[in-house]
Design an enzyme around this catalytic site. Structure first.
Site, mmCIF file in Angstrom:
data_model
loop_
_atom_site.group_PDB
_atom_site.id
_atom_site.type_symbol
_atom_site.label_atom_id
_atom_site.label_comp_id
_atom_site.label_asym_id
_atom_site.label_seq_id
_atom_site.Cartn_x
_atom_site.Cartn_y
_atom_site.Cartn_z
ATOM 1 N N LYS A 126 -28.499 -15.604 20.728
ATOM 2 C CA LYS A 126 -28.842 -14.910 19.484
ATOM 3 C C LYS A 126 -29.647 -15.855 18.617
ATOM 4 C CE LYS A 126 -27.963 -10.888 17.607
ATOM 5 N NZ LYS A 126 -27.589 -9.612 18.240
ATOM 6 N N ASP A 166 -33.232 -7.477 16.076
ATOM 7 C CA ASP A 166 -31.925 -7.200 15.492
ATOM 8 C C ASP A 166 -32.236 -6.809 14.041
ATOM 9 O OD1 ASP A 166 -28.901 -7.622 16.305
ATOM 10 O OD2 ASP A 166 -29.037 -8.387 14.275
HETATM 11 N N1 GLU Z 1 -29.894 -7.133 18.876
HETATM 12 C C1 GLU Z 1 -29.459 -6.195 19.853
HETATM 13 C C2 GLU Z 1 -28.038 -6.501 20.292
HETATM 14 O O1 GLU Z 1 -27.290 -7.034 19.545
HETATM 15 C C3 GLU Z 1 -30.401 -6.136 21.009
HETATM 16 C C4 GLU Z 1 -30.495 -7.369 21.802
HETATM 17 C C5 GLU Z 1 -31.509 -7.266 22.932
HETATM 18 O O2 GLU Z 1 -32.110 -6.212 23.096
HETATM 19 O O3 GLU Z 1 -31.686 -8.274 23.628
HETATM 20 O O4 GLU Z 1 -27.597 -6.188 21.356
#
Ligand code: GLU
Length: 450
Positions: A126, A166
Site C-alpha cells: 500500500k 485508492d
Molecule cells: N485500493 C484498492 C484496495 O484496497 C485497490 C487496490 C488495487 O487495485 O490494487 O483493494
C-alpha cells in the site's frame, strides 16, 4: 488467548507505539486466528507471525512539486511493500491529508490478507501521500503525480510491485503516474500500475469492480438465508467510486440504495439512486467536491440530514459502510443493532472499530461481513488488468465481469468453509482472515525463513 498470539501482539504494541490504526488491524486479524495457530505449533518455531506483522520493506520519500502560483510544495510519499510471498506487491495509493505511516501500514497489512483471499497470485502493499487533491487544478494534479512517480518508479514494476488507486487517487492520477513511469523506464510496461484509463492499458470494468464485487458478495450472503437481492433496500456510507458501483449494480439487480452519505451529512432518497441521471449526477458531484453530498438533495428534491450518519435508520435491509476507516464506533454500532437491520456488510477498509465489530458480531440477529472479503473485487480486477497487460490483450467487459463474479463467490464460499472447518460456525469475519492467512502462511512456510 493462545500464548503465541498474545506474545506477538504485545511485542507488536511495544514496537509500534504510535501506530493506532496499524495495531487495530493486527489485533483484529491475529485474535481471529486462534484456532489456526492452535492447530499449527510449527508456526511459532519459524517466527511466522512476527514475520507477517513486520513489512518486508517500507519506503518513505520526499515529493516536491510546483503549484500554479510557482511555489514549491513538499509532501511525504510512502510505499509499504508488505508481503510478496504470493506474488508482486499489489495495493492502492491513497492521496489524503490524513495519510501517515500507521494508516499505510494498516492498509498494507489488510491488503496482504485481502489479496491472498482473492486466490490470485498477488502479494500485499500500500502507498500514498499526505497530498490533498481537493481544490487542485488539473495541471497541479499532473505535476504532483509525476513528482510522486519520479521517486516511486525505481521501487515498482510489473513483477515487483504494482500500485493502483485508492482514496483520492483514481484513473486520472494512476494514468498520469503510468505516463511518467513509461517515460522514466523507457518501456511500455503497462502492468506496473493498474486502474489506468481503458484508453491507456486499463481494463474494462475496473472502475465498477469494487462496488459490483460487494454486491455479488451480498447476493451470496442473502442466498445463504434463502433471500433474493431483488427489492432489498441498502443504506451505504460514501458517494465515491465504490458507492457508485454499488448503486449501479444494486439497481441492475432490482435492489436500491435509499440512503448514502458524505462528510457533510446523509441523503434519504426513498425512490433509490437508480436512474442514469442520478448515477451520473453522483459522479459529477463527487468530481466537483468530494466533501459535500447535499447538492443531490437540492437537485432531486429529497431529504438531506446535515452532520449525521445514516446508521440506525430502520427502513432498509442492509447497511454497507463504504466511506473510510473507523466510521462506525461502538455508539453507532448500538444504534445499528437496535434498528433490527440484519445485514452489516463492511465495504471500506476497516470501517468499524474493533469494539464495535465485536459487539455487532455478538448480536444473534445480525450477519456481519468483513471488508477484506467484500471489497476484494477491486484488487481482483486490478490483477485481471495485469493479466491482460502481460498477454497484451483486452478482454470484453462481459469476460471481466464473469471472472469477477466467480472470484467473489469463491471468496464468500471459501470463507464460510474455513470458519466451519475450525468449528466457528457461520463466521464470515474469522473465515476471511483464516483463508487469507492460510494462503500467505502456506507460501511462506515453503519459501524458507528470511
Ligand atoms: N485500493 C484498492 C484496495 O484496497 C485497490 C487496490 C488495487 O487495485 O490494487 O483493494
Amino acid at each position: 488467548m493462545n500464548p503465541y498470539i498474545e506474545r506477538v501482539l504485545n511485542e507488536t504494541r511495544a514496537k509500534n507505539p504510535n501506530e493506532p490504526e496499524f495495531l487495530q488491524t493486527v489485533e483484529e486479524v491475529l485474535t481471529s486466528l486462534e484456532p489456526v495457530i492452535n492447530a499449527h505449533p510449527e508456526y511459532e518455531k519459524v517466527s511466522l507471525l512476527e514475520r507477517m506483522v513486520e513489512p518486508e520493506r517500507i519506503i518513505q520519500f520526499r515529493v516536491v512539486w510546483e503549484d500554479d502560483n510557482h511555489n514549491w510544495q513538499v509532501n511525504k510519499g510512502y510505499r509499504v511493500q508488505y508481503n510478496a510471498a504470493l506474488g508482486p506487491y499489489k495495493g492502492g495509493i491513497r492521496f489524503d491529508p490524513s495519510v501517515n505511516l500507521s494508516i499505510i501500514k494498516f492498509l498494507g497489512f489488510e491488503q496482504t490478507f485481502k489479496d491472498a483471499l482473492t486466490g490470485l497470485p498477488i502479494g500485499g502493499g500500500k502507498g500514498g501521500s499526505d497530498f490533498d487533491p481537493r481544490g487542485k487544478s488539473e495541471a497541479e494534479v499532473m505535476r504532483f503525480c509525476q513528482a510522486f512517480t519520479s521517486e516511486l518508479y525505481r521501487h515498482i514494476g510489473q513483477d515487483i510491485d504494482c500500485p493502483a488507486g485508492d482514496l483520492g487517487c483514481g484513473s486520472r492520477e494512476i494514468t498520469y503516474m503510468y505516463g511518467q513511469y513509461r517515460r522514466l523506464v523507457g518501456a511500455a510496461e503497462f502492468g506496473a500500475l493498474s486502474g489506468k484509463f481503458v484508453s491507456s492499458g486499463g481494463s474494462l470494468g475496473r472502475s465498477e469492480a469494487t462496488g459490483y464485487g460487494a454486491v455479488y458478495y451480498l447476493e451470496e450472503v442473502l442466498k445463504h438465508d434463502g433471500l433474493d437481492i431483488k427489492g432489498k433496500k441498502l443504506a451505504i456510507a460514501g458517494f465515491g467510486n465504490v458507492a457508485w458501483g454499488i448503486m449501479k449494480k444494486a439497481t441492475e439487480l432490482g435492489a436500491k440504495v435509499t440512503y448514502f452519505s458524505g462528510p457533510d451529512g446523509y441523503i434519504h432518497d426513498p425512490d433509490g439512486v437508480c436512474t442514469p441521471e442520478k448515477l451520473d449526477f453522483i459522479v459529477e458531484m463527487r468530481a466537483k467536491d468530494s466533501a459535500h453530498c447535499a447538492p443531490y438533495a437540492e437537485k432531486f428534491g429529497c431529504e438531506f440530514v446535515p452532520n449525521q450518519k445514516c446508521w440506525g435508520v430502520k427502513d432498509v435491509d442492509v447497511y454497507m459502510p463504504s466511506a473510510t476507516q473507523n466510521d462506525v464506533n461502538l455508539e453507532w454500532a448500538k444504534k445499528i443493532a437496535d434498528s433490527g437491520v440484519k445485514y452489516y456488510i463492511e465495504v471500506a477498509n476497516m470501517p468499524t472499530t474493533n469494539d464495535a465489530l465485536q459487539f455487532l458480531k455478538e448480536q444473534k440477529h445480525m450477519v456481519v461481513a468483513p471488508s477484506k472479503a467484500v471489497n476484494a473485487g477491486g484488487v481482483s480486477v486490478s490483477e485481471l488488468e495485469m493479466a491482460q497487460n502481460a498477454e497484451r490483450v483486452y478482454w470484453t467487459a462481459e469476460e471481466v465481469d464473469a471472472k469477477l463474479h466467480d472470484i467473489m463467490k469463491n471468496i464468500y464460499h471459501s470463507s464460510v468453509a474455513a470458519a466451519e472447518r475450525y468449528g466457528l460456525g457461520y463466521d464470515l469475519v474469522a473465515g476471511a482472515n483464516i483463508v487469507g492467512f492460510q494462503r500467505v502462511a502456506d507460501a511462506m512456510m515453503v519459501q524458507g525463513v528470511f
